[in-house]
Design an enzyme around this catalytic site. Structure first.
Site, PDB file in Angstrom:
ATOM      1  N   ARG A 147      44.734  50.313  42.651  1.00  0.00           N
ATOM      2  CA  ARG A 147      43.386  49.868  43.023  1.00  0.00           C
ATOM      3  C   ARG A 147      43.416  49.309  44.440  1.00  0.00           C
ATOM      4  O   ARG A 147      44.251  48.451  44.752  1.00  0.00           O
ATOM      5  CB  ARG A 147      42.908  48.786  42.043  1.00  0.00           C
ATOM      6  CG  ARG A 147      41.460  48.368  42.273  1.00  0.00           C
ATOM      7  CD  ARG A 147      41.055  47.202  41.380  1.00  0.00           C
ATOM      8  NE  ARG A 147      41.312  45.924  42.033  1.00  0.00           N
ATOM      9  CZ  ARG A 147      40.676  44.790  41.725  1.00  0.00           C
ATOM     10  NH1 ARG A 147      39.768  44.761  40.765  1.00  0.00           N
ATOM     11  NH2 ARG A 147      40.963  43.668  42.357  1.00  0.00           N
ATOM     12  N   TYR A 159      36.299  39.817  47.942  1.00  0.00           N
ATOM     13  CA  TYR A 159      36.774  39.922  46.561  1.00  0.00           C
ATOM     14  C   TYR A 159      38.066  40.756  46.508  1.00  0.00           C
ATOM     15  O   TYR A 159      38.143  41.820  47.123  1.00  0.00           O
ATOM     16  CB  TYR A 159      35.700  40.589  45.669  1.00  0.00           C
ATOM     17  CG  TYR A 159      36.319  41.050  44.377  1.00  0.00           C
ATOM     18  CD1 TYR A 159      36.599  40.129  43.382  1.00  0.00           C
ATOM     19  CD2 TYR A 159      36.732  42.364  44.201  1.00  0.00           C
ATOM     20  CE1 TYR A 159      37.251  40.512  42.224  1.00  0.00           C
ATOM     21  CE2 TYR A 159      37.382  42.759  43.044  1.00  0.00           C
ATOM     22  CZ  TYR A 159      37.643  41.831  42.061  1.00  0.00           C
ATOM     23  OH  TYR A 159      38.315  42.208  40.938  1.00  0.00           O
ATOM     24  N   ASP A 210      37.111  48.670  43.146  1.00  0.00           N
ATOM     25  CA  ASP A 210      36.173  47.825  42.402  1.00  0.00           C
ATOM     26  C   ASP A 210      35.091  47.318  43.352  1.00  0.00           C
ATOM     27  O   ASP A 210      35.379  46.562  44.280  1.00  0.00           O
ATOM     28  CB  ASP A 210      36.941  46.637  41.790  1.00  0.00           C
ATOM     29  CG  ASP A 210      36.126  45.892  40.751  1.00  0.00           C
ATOM     30  OD1 ASP A 210      34.898  46.084  40.686  1.00  0.00           O
ATOM     31  OD2 ASP A 210      36.734  45.098  39.993  1.00  0.00           O
ATOM     32  N   HIS A 212      32.553  45.517  42.340  1.00  0.00           N
ATOM     33  CA  HIS A 212      32.277  44.179  41.809  1.00  0.00           C
ATOM     34  C   HIS A 212      30.789  43.815  41.860  1.00  0.00           C
ATOM     35  O   HIS A 212      30.410  42.726  42.303  1.00  0.00           O
ATOM     36  CB  HIS A 212      33.141  43.114  42.505  1.00  0.00           C
ATOM     37  CG  HIS A 212      33.736  42.132  41.536  1.00  0.00           C
ATOM     38  ND1 HIS A 212      33.213  40.884  41.334  1.00  0.00           N
ATOM     39  CD2 HIS A 212      34.779  42.231  40.693  1.00  0.00           C
ATOM     40  CE1 HIS A 212      33.924  40.254  40.415  1.00  0.00           C
ATOM     41  NE2 HIS A 212      34.879  41.053  39.998  1.00  0.00           N
ATOM     42  N   GLU A 236      34.325  51.284  40.499  1.00  0.00           N
ATOM     43  CA  GLU A 236      34.119  50.371  39.367  1.00  0.00           C
ATOM     44  C   GLU A 236      32.932  49.442  39.617  1.00  0.00           C
ATOM     45  O   GLU A 236      32.761  48.944  40.734  1.00  0.00           O
ATOM     46  CB  GLU A 236      35.405  49.558  39.198  1.00  0.00           C
ATOM     47  CG  GLU A 236      35.357  48.483  38.135  1.00  0.00           C
ATOM     48  CD  GLU A 236      36.701  47.779  38.018  1.00  0.00           C
ATOM     49  OE1 GLU A 236      37.741  48.376  38.357  1.00  0.00           O
ATOM     50  OE2 GLU A 236      36.709  46.608  37.607  1.00  0.00           O
ATOM     51  N   GLU A 262      33.401  45.621  32.227  1.00  0.00           N
ATOM     52  CA  GLU A 262      34.269  44.459  31.995  1.00  0.00           C
ATOM     53  C   GLU A 262      33.471  43.202  31.652  1.00  0.00           C
ATOM     54  O   GLU A 262      34.035  42.261  31.108  1.00  0.00           O
ATOM     55  CB  GLU A 262      35.204  44.219  33.181  1.00  0.00           C
ATOM     56  CG  GLU A 262      34.499  43.802  34.453  1.00  0.00           C
ATOM     57  CD  GLU A 262      35.470  43.601  35.611  1.00  0.00           C
ATOM     58  OE1 GLU A 262      36.233  44.520  35.919  1.00  0.00           O
ATOM     59  OE2 GLU A 262      35.453  42.511  36.201  1.00  0.00           O
ATOM     60  N   ARG A 283      35.179  49.802  30.419  1.00  0.00           N
ATOM     61  CA  ARG A 283      36.166  48.803  30.836  1.00  0.00           C
ATOM     62  C   ARG A 283      36.200  47.554  29.961  1.00  0.00           C
ATOM     63  O   ARG A 283      36.793  46.537  30.353  1.00  0.00           O
ATOM     64  CB  ARG A 283      35.818  48.362  32.264  1.00  0.00           C
ATOM     65  CG  ARG A 283      35.743  49.480  33.246  1.00  0.00           C
ATOM     66  CD  ARG A 283      36.920  49.549  34.153  1.00  0.00           C
ATOM     67  NE  ARG A 283      37.237  48.263  34.741  1.00  0.00           N
ATOM     68  CZ  ARG A 283      38.455  47.733  34.729  1.00  0.00           C
ATOM     69  NH1 ARG A 283      39.447  48.347  34.145  1.00  0.00           N
ATOM     70  NH2 ARG A 283      38.676  46.576  35.315  1.00  0.00           N
ATOM     71  N   GLU A 339      44.339  48.795  33.286  1.00  0.00           N
ATOM     72  CA  GLU A 339      44.572  47.885  34.411  1.00  0.00           C
ATOM     73  C   GLU A 339      45.708  46.927  34.059  1.00  0.00           C
ATOM     74  O   GLU A 339      45.768  46.391  32.947  1.00  0.00           O
ATOM     75  CB  GLU A 339      43.296  47.079  34.700  1.00  0.00           C
ATOM     76  CG  GLU A 339      43.423  46.163  35.910  1.00  0.00           C
ATOM     77  CD  GLU A 339      42.122  45.392  36.190  1.00  0.00           C
ATOM     78  OE1 GLU A 339      41.375  45.110  35.230  1.00  0.00           O
ATOM     79  OE2 GLU A 339      41.851  45.098  37.364  1.00  0.00           O
ATOM     80  N   TRP A 402      28.335  38.113  42.302  1.00  0.00           N
ATOM     81  CA  TRP A 402      29.779  38.043  42.571  1.00  0.00           C
ATOM     82  C   TRP A 402      30.485  39.050  41.711  1.00  0.00           C
ATOM     83  O   TRP A 402      30.958  39.878  41.632  1.00  0.00           O
ATOM     84  CB  TRP A 402      30.367  36.664  42.262  1.00  0.00           C
ATOM     85  CG  TRP A 402      31.797  36.600  42.692  1.00  0.00           C
ATOM     86  CD1 TRP A 402      32.275  36.415  43.966  1.00  0.00           C
ATOM     87  CD2 TRP A 402      32.959  36.776  41.872  1.00  0.00           C
ATOM     88  NE1 TRP A 402      33.641  36.464  43.978  1.00  0.00           N
ATOM     89  CE2 TRP A 402      34.090  36.696  42.701  1.00  0.00           C
ATOM     90  CE3 TRP A 402      33.159  37.008  40.499  1.00  0.00           C
ATOM     91  CZ2 TRP A 402      35.399  36.827  42.244  1.00  0.00           C
ATOM     92  CZ3 TRP A 402      34.441  37.133  40.022  1.00  0.00           C
ATOM     93  CH2 TRP A 402      35.567  37.043  40.889  1.00  0.00           C
TER      94      TRP A 402
END
Ligand code: EZ4
Ligand code: CO
Length: 402
Positions: A147, A159, A210, A212, A236, A262, A283, A339, A402
């Site tokens: 990643r 991030y 990612d 995010h 992602e 996630e 995820r 992951e 975030w």
């Protein structure tokens, strides 16, 4: 076999973990992970005040019924605190059942569908050349998937990027830190970062990224298109994830695969997404999604629609849930990738694990159950430390995702 106690332990070997032990009258106990990064104490209360008293005296072998009891039997359903609590109990009951059978958990889930679990690790750097070094180092360790998270010119921090030589750990302050985000800078630079890394490391390694949750649907569509020439394995969480319809716009514009979930904690957060094929990888973490029982249902639905499972595996998923992920990943037909951020020595000192990482692949080991032992003295040796995830603002002060 009756449940005699549900104990909840909070410790902080470098970061906070909430660990659950379900004990039985036959001396066999099981472990679960109830860690919810930055909200640990809410889960402790949910478990100790509202779950544990109801489980004493119940039959530990009735995993599905206990899941239904804690989910369907409760008026205030779903939500991360509730679902990670149910997840922790579920993992502990599967751990017990597999120990009773004398088998590693994956055997109870139907046995291995594959020899080992392909893992991806994190590489980060302040700029593309440093990210090339980090990616190369991960490949030298044997990882076939990496990643990429990059610093951006004009932004002090970003991030997924820590100082060189340090681990990345997002919940890093006793009060939330504030970070600045700039979408145009990101959209301009990230494809160039991908180009530099892809050119340097060749086409055989899978490169993930990612986002995010920071883009609008149209911005995410553009990023997906701009990354396409560099063949990302996935993009992602391109959008804030509540809106199950928004991803369809992204997908009509790009073939870059999409991974989301996630922050989901229920099959109801993703049932339409899956049925409409608006994602490629799901995820949800084994702990956050309500345990093995719930994740198997999600995997079965996903399998009908060409969606593969890619459980969240940051450092805030404890080695207990990581072990459960490895058993799950070995046993589901539609496994995608796992992951694996890895753990520092203090964590390995608290959780002794039979699963291990070898050259970029995870192996479950043969220990009955989940294959994890927890050292209770960790509670005194590594006491809880309040820690928050950061918040993000745009340059003008607007609060952002975030
Ligand atoms: O920010 O687990 O893919 N991994 C991630 C993580 C999350 C943290 C939040 O607790 O997005 O780094
Ligand atoms: Co993520």
């Amino acid at each position: 076999m009756k449940i005699t106690a549900v104990k909840v332990f909070v410790c902080s070997p470098g970061r906070n973990y909430v660990t659950v032990r379900v004990e039985t009258d036959e001396g066999i106990s099981g472990l679960g992970d109830a860690t919810l990064n930055g909200r640990e104490k809410s889960v402790v209360s949910y478990l100790c005040d509202h779950v544990a008293p109801c489980l004493i005296g119940r039959d530990a072998s009735r995993i599905e019924d206990t899941w239904q009891y804690l989910y369907r039997g409760v008026y205030w359903r779903r939500g991360p605190v509730t679902m990670v609590s149910i997840g922790a109990i579920d993992l502990a009951l599967w751990d017990i059942k597999a120990k009773v059978a004398g088998l590693p958990l994956y055997q109870l889930l139907g046995g291995k569908c594959r020899d080992h679990v392909r893992a991806y690790c994190h590489a980060f750097g302040d700029d593309a050349p440093r990210l090339v070094e980090a990616t190369q180092a991960a490949m030298d360790e044997g990882f076939t998937a990496v990643r990429l998270q990059s610093g951006l010119r004009g932004l002090e921090e970003n991030y997924g990027v820590a100082d060189k030589g340090k681990r990345y750990e997002p919940a890093d302050a006793a009060l939330p830190r504030e970070m600045v985000w700039d979408t145009p800078i990101y959209l301009n630079q990230m494809p160039r970062v991908f180009e530099t890394v892809r050119t340097a490391v060749g086409e055989d390694v899978a490169l993930l990224h990612d986002v995010h949750h920071r883009l609008s649907p149209m911005e995410a569509a553009r990023l997906g298109k701009d990354l396409e020439p560099f063949r990302p394995f996935w993009m992602e969480d391109p959008l804030p994830c509540e809106d199950q319809d928004a991803l369809s716009l992204v997908r009509t514009h790009t073939t870059t695969p999409i991974a989301v979930g996630e922050v989901f904690n229920s099959i109801h957060d993703c049932n339409r997404l899956i049925a409409n094929q608006q994602l490629d990888y799901l995820r949800v973490a084994v702990s956050h999604g309500g345990g093995i029982t719930a994740l198997r249902r999600m995997a079965s639905l996903a399998d009908l629609h060409h969606v593969r499972m890619a459980c969240h595996g940051p450092s805030d998923v404890s080695p207990v849930a990581m072990a459960a992920s490895v058993h799950f990943d070995l046993s589901v037909p539609n496994f995608g990738i796992q992951e694996f951020m890895g753990y520092p020595p203090e964590v390995r000192d608290v959780f002794a694990c039979s699963h291990e990482l070898k050259k970029g692949f995870l192996y479950a080991g043969d220990t009955p159950g989940l294959g994890v032992e927890f050292r209770e003295d960790a509670v005194e040796r590594y006491p809880y430390k309040r820690a928050f995830l950061p918040v993000t603002r745009l340059r003008d002060g607007t609060l952002w995702d975030w």
